[in-house]
Design a protein around this motif. Structure first.
Motif, short mmCIF file in Angstrom:
data_model
loop_
_atom_site.label_atom_id
_atom_site.label_comp_id
_atom_site.label_asym_id
_atom_site.label_seq_id
_atom_site.Cartn_x
_atom_site.Cartn_y
_atom_site.Cartn_z
N MET A 1 52.48 -72.02 98.40
CA MET A 1 51.97 -70.84 99.11
C MET A 1 50.69 -71.15 99.86
N GLY A 2 49.81 -71.93 99.25
CA GLY A 2 48.60 -72.34 99.96
C GLY A 2 48.92 -73.15 101.20
N THR A 3 49.92 -74.03 101.08
CA THR A 3 50.34 -74.82 102.25
C THR A 3 50.90 -73.91 103.34
N LEU A 4 51.61 -72.84 102.93
CA LEU A 4 52.14 -71.90 103.90
C LEU A 4 51.02 -71.15 104.63
N LEU B 1 43.86 -65.22 108.76
CA LEU B 1 45.31 -65.25 108.78
C LEU B 1 45.88 -66.07 107.63
N ALA B 2 45.30 -67.25 107.37
CA ALA B 2 45.79 -68.11 106.27
C ALA B 2 45.59 -67.43 104.93
N ALA B 3 44.42 -66.80 104.73
CA ALA B 3 44.16 -66.11 103.46
C ALA B 3 45.08 -64.91 103.30
N GLY B 4 45.34 -64.20 104.37
CA GLY B 4 46.23 -63.04 104.29
C GLY B 4 47.65 -63.43 103.92
N VAL B 5 48.16 -64.50 104.52
CA VAL B 5 49.51 -64.97 104.18
C VAL B 5 49.60 -65.41 102.73
N PHE B 6 48.59 -66.13 102.22
CA PHE B 6 48.59 -66.60 100.83
C PHE B 6 48.58 -65.42 99.86
N VAL B 7 47.73 -64.42 100.12
CA VAL B 7 47.64 -63.25 99.22
C VAL B 7 48.94 -62.46 99.23
N ALA B 8 49.54 -62.31 100.39
CA ALA B 8 50.79 -61.55 100.47
C ALA B 8 51.91 -62.23 99.69
N VAL B 9 52.03 -63.51 99.85
CA VAL B 9 53.09 -64.25 99.13
C VAL B 9 52.81 -64.25 97.63
N ARG C 1 51.29 -61.92 95.83
CA ARG C 1 51.63 -60.61 95.28
C ARG C 1 53.16 -60.46 95.15
N LYS C 2 53.87 -60.95 96.13
CA LYS C 2 55.32 -60.88 96.06
C LYS C 2 55.86 -61.68 94.87
N MET C 3 55.27 -62.84 94.60
CA MET C 3 55.70 -63.65 93.47
C MET C 3 55.41 -62.95 92.14
N GLN C 4 54.26 -62.30 92.03
CA GLN C 4 53.92 -61.58 90.82
C GLN C 4 54.87 -60.42 90.57
N VAL C 5 55.29 -59.75 91.62
CA VAL C 5 56.26 -58.67 91.46
C VAL C 5 57.59 -59.21 90.94
N LEU C 6 58.03 -60.34 91.46
CA LEU C 6 59.28 -60.94 91.00
C LEU C 6 59.19 -61.38 89.56
N VAL C 7 58.03 -61.94 89.15
CA VAL C 7 57.85 -62.38 87.77
C VAL C 7 57.91 -61.21 86.82
#
Length: 426
Positions: free
Chosen positions: A367-370, A407-415, A417-423
């Motif tokens: 996610m950080g790389t993304l 932009l990079a920080a926003g993409v990392f935080v969004a992804v 949160r999505k992973m935490q919801v799936l977990v």
């Protein structure tokens, strides 16, 4: 060979051709006589005995070949034979006799004790036929006490004149006045065998008590059961101690080498538990058969007494006592095996948790790389060789750098949160 044939052909032609030309009658007669002499010599060469001919190179080769083929027979010995057939003279094997068959028969090593516990025969070798004839057994009965047959189930076989016992390290034949042990000396379990023989001699040599005393066959059977239970008890204590220490170590820290040792001990525990259960089943099988219990009174049958099995339950109490001890050992081993499986499950859970943590770390890095890739997209846009009209702006660099970071920080935080919801849904 070719020289001889050429000489013979020349001589034959000279014998039948008349000389012409410059030779006169006298010379012709001389040539004819010499030719006739050569013809006679050639005929004597082919008709005379070959052994008397001069030894040529061809003769020496043929003689050497004859010596090499001395073990073969040659039915066609013609000199000009078109085809020669050789046949091997094999040695005649002797026909096996009953004496040789008896010598090759399998034998069993036996140690025999009399009714007083004295050793009559030590490591004597007897054939199966002799044992069957002497003790009134069938050949199939000896399979249970023959060590050549591996992976045999423990058993207690009751016969008319004897009791066959195969339990753990003991293979014995019990009679009304004798005990025969098979493979007692030089076996793999010599320590237990020596203790068993000492205990057996003591029990067999015990003086009869007027109040109550077990029969000879029951004293021998009790000595066997004591040795079997003692052997199982000692082996169980060693295995339980090793496994318990290993489990306590694994509770503190997980080591790969210790896990391998746990796997080996688990296999040993399973084999030991199965062997203990087989011994328990062998004793239970005898206890469930009333006919076998009655037939085990060998001394009473030898003395001609009747209905002693209904009046006395010595053998039943004896077998039930040691059956409970064998069941206790089996239960202890089963409990340790259950603890081992529980520990293995806990270790697997811990390893799965560690594996999940590694996967989570890998996802965070991805996610950080993304996010960095999303921020570098802006730099790629400004890296093109096109005029953007921001080259002369003094605040352009700060604005573009700040926008890329956000932009990079926003993409990392969004992804994330999505992973935490799936977990949480899992």
């Amino acid at each position: 060979m070719f020289k001889v044939l050429r000489t013979t052909f020349t001589s034959q032609v000279t014998c039948w051709a008349k000389p012409m030309g410059r030779y006169g009658p006298a010379s012709a007669q001389t040539v004819f006589l010499s030719a006739r002499t050569s013809c006679a010599a050639s005929r004597s060469f082919f008709s005379a005995d070959r052994s008397k001919r001069p030894q040529t190179m061809l003769g020496r080769i043929l003689q050497a070949q004859k010596q090499r083929t001395a073990n073969y027979s040659r039915p066609d010995t013609s000199f000009f034979s078109a085809k020669t057939t050789y046949r091997r003279n094999l040695p005649v094997r002797p026909i096996p006799t009953p004496a040789s068959n008896q010598a090759n028969e399998l034998k069993l090593k036996c140690t025999e004790f009399d009714h007083r516990g004295n050793v009559k025969i030590t490591a004597g070798e007897f054939s199966k036929l002799e044992l069957c004839t002497q003790h009134g057994l069938q050949a199939r009965d000896l399979r249970k006490i023959d060590s050549n047959f591996v992976n045999q189930m423990p058993a207690i076989l009751v016969r008319k004149e004897a009791i066959l016992v195969h339990l753990a390290h003991i293979r014995a034949l019990i009679k009304a006045d004798a005990v025969v042990l098979f493979d007692s000396y030089g076996s793999s379990d010599s320590y237990n065998q020596s203790i068993f023989i000492y205990d057996l001699q003591e029990r067999l040599s015990a003086q009869s008590n007027k109040d109550h005393q077990l029969a000879f066959e029951f004293r021998a059977l009790e000595a066997i059961m004591i040795s079997v239970v003692s052997s199982l008890q000692s082996e169980m204590e060693v295995l339980v101690s090793l496994v318990t220490n290993l489990l306590s170590y694994l509770e503190e820290s997980i080591d790969r080498d210790k896990l391998k040792e746990l796997l080996q001990y688990s296999k040993r525990l399973s084999k030991f538990e199965q062997r203990t259960l087989n011994i328990r089943d062998a004793i239970l099988e005898v206890l469930e058969q009333d006919e076998d219990l009655e037939a085990m009174y060998l001394t009473a049958k030898k003395e001609g007494l009747q209905n002693l099995a209904s009046q006395s339950d010595d053998v039943e109490l004896l077998l039930e006592t040691y059956l409970k001890q064998v069941e206790e050992i089996a239960n202890t081993v089963a409990a340790v095996s259950a603890n081992t499986k529980t520990t293995e499950d806990i270790v697997n859970i811990i390893l799965d948790s560690q594996r999940n943590n590694l996967l989570l770390l890998e996802l965070k890095i991805t996610m950080g790389t993304l996010g960095l890739g999303a921020g570098s997209f802006v730099a790629c846009l400004f890296g093109m060789n096109l005029t953007s009209f921001y080259e002369d702006n003094p605040y352009a660099f700060s604005m573009v750098a700040g926008f890329s970071t956000i932009l990079a920080a926003g993409v990392f935080v969004a992804v994330l949160r999505k992973m935490q919801v799936l977990v949480r849904q899992i």
